[in-house]
Design a protein around this motif. Structure first.
Motif, PDB file in Angstrom:
ATOM      1  N   UNK A  68       0.855  -1.191   0.000  1.00  0.00           N
ATOM      2  CA  UNK A  68       0.000   0.000   0.000  1.00  0.00           C
ATOM      3  C   UNK A  68       0.885   1.233   0.000  1.00  0.00           C
ATOM      4  N   UNK A  69       0.414   2.281  -0.662  1.00  0.00           N
ATOM      5  CA  UNK A  69       1.235   3.478  -0.800  1.00  0.00           C
ATOM      6  C   UNK A  69       1.523   4.123   0.544  1.00  0.00           C
ATOM      7  N   UNK A  70       0.567   4.060   1.490  1.00  0.00           N
ATOM      8  CA  UNK A  70       0.816   4.673   2.785  1.00  0.00           C
ATOM      9  C   UNK A  70       1.920   3.951   3.549  1.00  0.00           C
ATOM     10  N   UNK A  71       2.045   2.632   3.351  1.00  0.00           N
ATOM     11  CA  UNK A  71       3.125   1.881   3.995  1.00  0.00           C
ATOM     12  C   UNK A  71       4.465   2.257   3.365  1.00  0.00           C
ATOM     13  N   UNK A  72       4.500   2.280   2.041  1.00  0.00           N
ATOM     14  CA  UNK A  72       5.745   2.612   1.339  1.00  0.00           C
ATOM     15  C   UNK A  72       6.178   4.044   1.668  1.00  0.00           C
ATOM     16  N   UNK A  73       5.203   4.949   1.818  1.00  0.00           N
ATOM     17  CA  UNK A  73       5.525   6.347   2.114  1.00  0.00           C
ATOM     18  C   UNK A  73       6.258   6.496   3.444  1.00  0.00           C
ATOM     19  N   UNK A  74       6.068   5.550   4.352  1.00  0.00           N
ATOM     20  CA  UNK A  74       6.731   5.609   5.648  1.00  0.00           C
ATOM     21  C   UNK A  74       8.145   5.062   5.643  1.00  0.00           C
ATOM     22  N   UNK A  75       8.602   4.600   4.485  1.00  0.00           N
ATOM     23  CA  UNK A  75       9.950   4.037   4.366  1.00  0.00           C
ATOM     24  C   UNK A  75      10.861   5.089   3.743  1.00  0.00           C
ATOM     25  N   UNK A  76      12.014   5.325   4.341  1.00  0.00           N
ATOM     26  CA  UNK A  76      12.930   6.342   3.821  1.00  0.00           C
ATOM     27  C   UNK A  76      13.465   5.929   2.453  1.00  0.00           C
ATOM     28  N   UNK A  77      13.913   6.921   1.691  1.00  0.00           N
ATOM     29  CA  UNK A  77      14.434   6.633   0.356  1.00  0.00           C
ATOM     30  C   UNK A  77      15.665   5.717   0.390  1.00  0.00           C
ATOM     31  N   UNK A  78      16.622   5.914   1.313  1.00  0.00           N
ATOM     32  CA  UNK A  78      17.750   4.973   1.371  1.00  0.00           C
ATOM     33  C   UNK A  78      17.299   3.539   1.682  1.00  0.00           C
ATOM     34  N   UNK A  79      16.294   3.395   2.569  1.00  0.00           N
ATOM     35  CA  UNK A  79      15.802   2.057   2.888  1.00  0.00           C
ATOM     36  C   UNK A  79      15.061   1.457   1.697  1.00  0.00           C
ATOM     37  N   UNK A  80      14.334   2.287   0.934  1.00  0.00           N
ATOM     38  CA  UNK A  80      13.683   1.790  -0.283  1.00  0.00           C
ATOM     39  C   UNK A  80      14.707   1.201  -1.242  1.00  0.00           C
ATOM     40  N   UNK A  81      15.820   1.895  -1.393  1.00  0.00           N
ATOM     41  CA  UNK A  81      16.868   1.402  -2.285  1.00  0.00           C
ATOM     42  C   UNK A  81      17.404   0.061  -1.785  1.00  0.00           C
ATOM     43  N   UNK A  82      17.633  -0.031  -0.471  1.00  0.00           N
ATOM     44  CA  UNK A  82      18.107  -1.281   0.123  1.00  0.00           C
ATOM     45  C   UNK A  82      17.087  -2.391  -0.054  1.00  0.00           C
ATOM     46  N   UNK A  83      15.800  -2.063   0.086  1.00  0.00           N
ATOM     47  CA  UNK A  83      14.727  -3.048  -0.093  1.00  0.00           C
ATOM     48  C   UNK A  83      14.786  -3.633  -1.499  1.00  0.00           C
TER      49      UNK A  83
END
Length: 337
Positions: A114-129
């Motif tokens: 869900x977009x609200x869950x992804x929005x709570x993840x920092x950009x560096x962590x998104x890259x790591x994910x």
């Protein structure tokens, strides 16, 4: 039993059979945005973090042959318990009103559906994910088929041909309309099949929403949804992952994943991360990317058909539209060029 409240009694009995302490009443809540097998979070009266479980069952209504086999999925998860692939523990497979249901461990972490869950993840962590998800495929494809007893899970015949045959049949049984573009894409895929050089375990539906990740470092805590798991060409999973990973200027956000949001690596980085972790050659990835898009379009058509036939199968997000499905077909045709 279609009402989750009706399952409280049977689930309590299954927990007791497994020797798992729990306090009544149990609460079952539909979770996830998946449109295939139905998934419920089970919590007991204490509400304690260690008193949560997951229940999986097939969708309601008419099912295509061999589809949504949760007992087979449970067999795969059980076989992988001692492997390097992170999967939830399975407590058992039971039936309620003749419907098979799987009770398994609740794994803590984030499901980025869900977009609200992804929005709570920092950009560096998104890259790591993103990189962690790509690398997580390497141990899936390294599973020892003989040691895990999965060597007889599926046919050992060439995988691309099997996929084209199977999903063409699924399209014929689940389509809501005719599609000349889909027919063209199918024919082009059939004429472009690369040589298969190895046979490994293949997840079959590997993407961002089918893993649980750590919010701290983005690592993969568990790989979920093994109902399409088979034996085949490992690059097929990479193609599926790329198909579920649209770029910012492409259609697909929400329907496929939220990879278009800032921070996530692009498809080239994803492919490179997998190829580096696995040591494989990626020269055939364009074919598998296109086949992944083709298969997702057919799966989405089946979801649309099931929701039209039985509205209770609609998940928390939305049903795909004909326009979205057609955009996947068009993208696959461009990818195969």
């Amino acid at each position: 039993m279609s009402d989750p409240a009706d399952l409280s009694g049977p689930v309590s009995g299954w927990l007791s059979e497994s020797g798992i302490e729990h306090a009544l009443p149990l609460t079952l809540t539909r979770v996830g945005v998946g449109q295939s097998n139905l998934t419920y979070a089970v919590t007991d009266a204490t509400g304690a973090p260690d008193r949560r479980w997951i229940l999986r069952r097939p969708p309601l209504g008419h099912l295509l042959a061999s589809a949504h086999d949760v007992a087979r999925e449970a067999r795969i998860l059980t076989a992988l318990q001692d492997s390097d692939v992170p999967v939830p523990r399975v407590f058992g497979v039971w039936t309620a009103d003749g419907v098979p249901m799987v009770l398994m461990e609740f794994v803590d972490g984030l499901v980025l559906d869900r977009e609200d869950v992804v929005a709570g993840v920092s950009e560096p962590t998104r890259h790591a994910v993103g990189l962690a998800i790509a690398r997580a495929l390497a141990p899936v494809h390294a599973v020892d088929l003989d040691k895990t007893g999965l060597v007889d899970l599926a046919s050992h015949k060439p995988y691309a041909e099997r996929q084209l045959k199977r999903w063409t049949t699924q399209w014929q049984h689940s389509k809501t309309r005719e599609s000349a573009d889909l027919d063209t894409l199918t024919a082009r895929l059939a004429s472009a099949i690369p040589e298969q050089r190895e046979l490994t375990l293949v997840h079959g539906d590997f993407h961002m929403r089918n893993v649980i990740v750590s919010p701290a470092d983005g690592s993969v805590a568990s790989v979920l949804d093994w109902e399409l798991c088979t034996l085949g060409d490992p690059l097929a999973d990479v193609g599926t992952l790329l198909a579920y990973w649209p770029a910012a200027d492409e259609a697909g956000q929400g329907l496929l994943s939220f990879s278009t949001l800032p921070g996530f690596p692009d498809r080239e980085e994803m492919a490179a991360a997998y190829l580096d972790a696995s040591g494989r050659d990626g020269s055939a990835l364009a074919f598998w990317h296109a086949l992944g898009l083709w298969k997702i379009a057919i799966i989405a058509e089946g979801v649309l058909r099931r929701v039209q036939d039985e509205p209770r199968n609609r998940a928390a997000a939305f049903a795909p539209t004909t326009e979205q499905i057609d955009s996947l077909i068009a993208k696959a045709l461009r990818t195969l060029t």
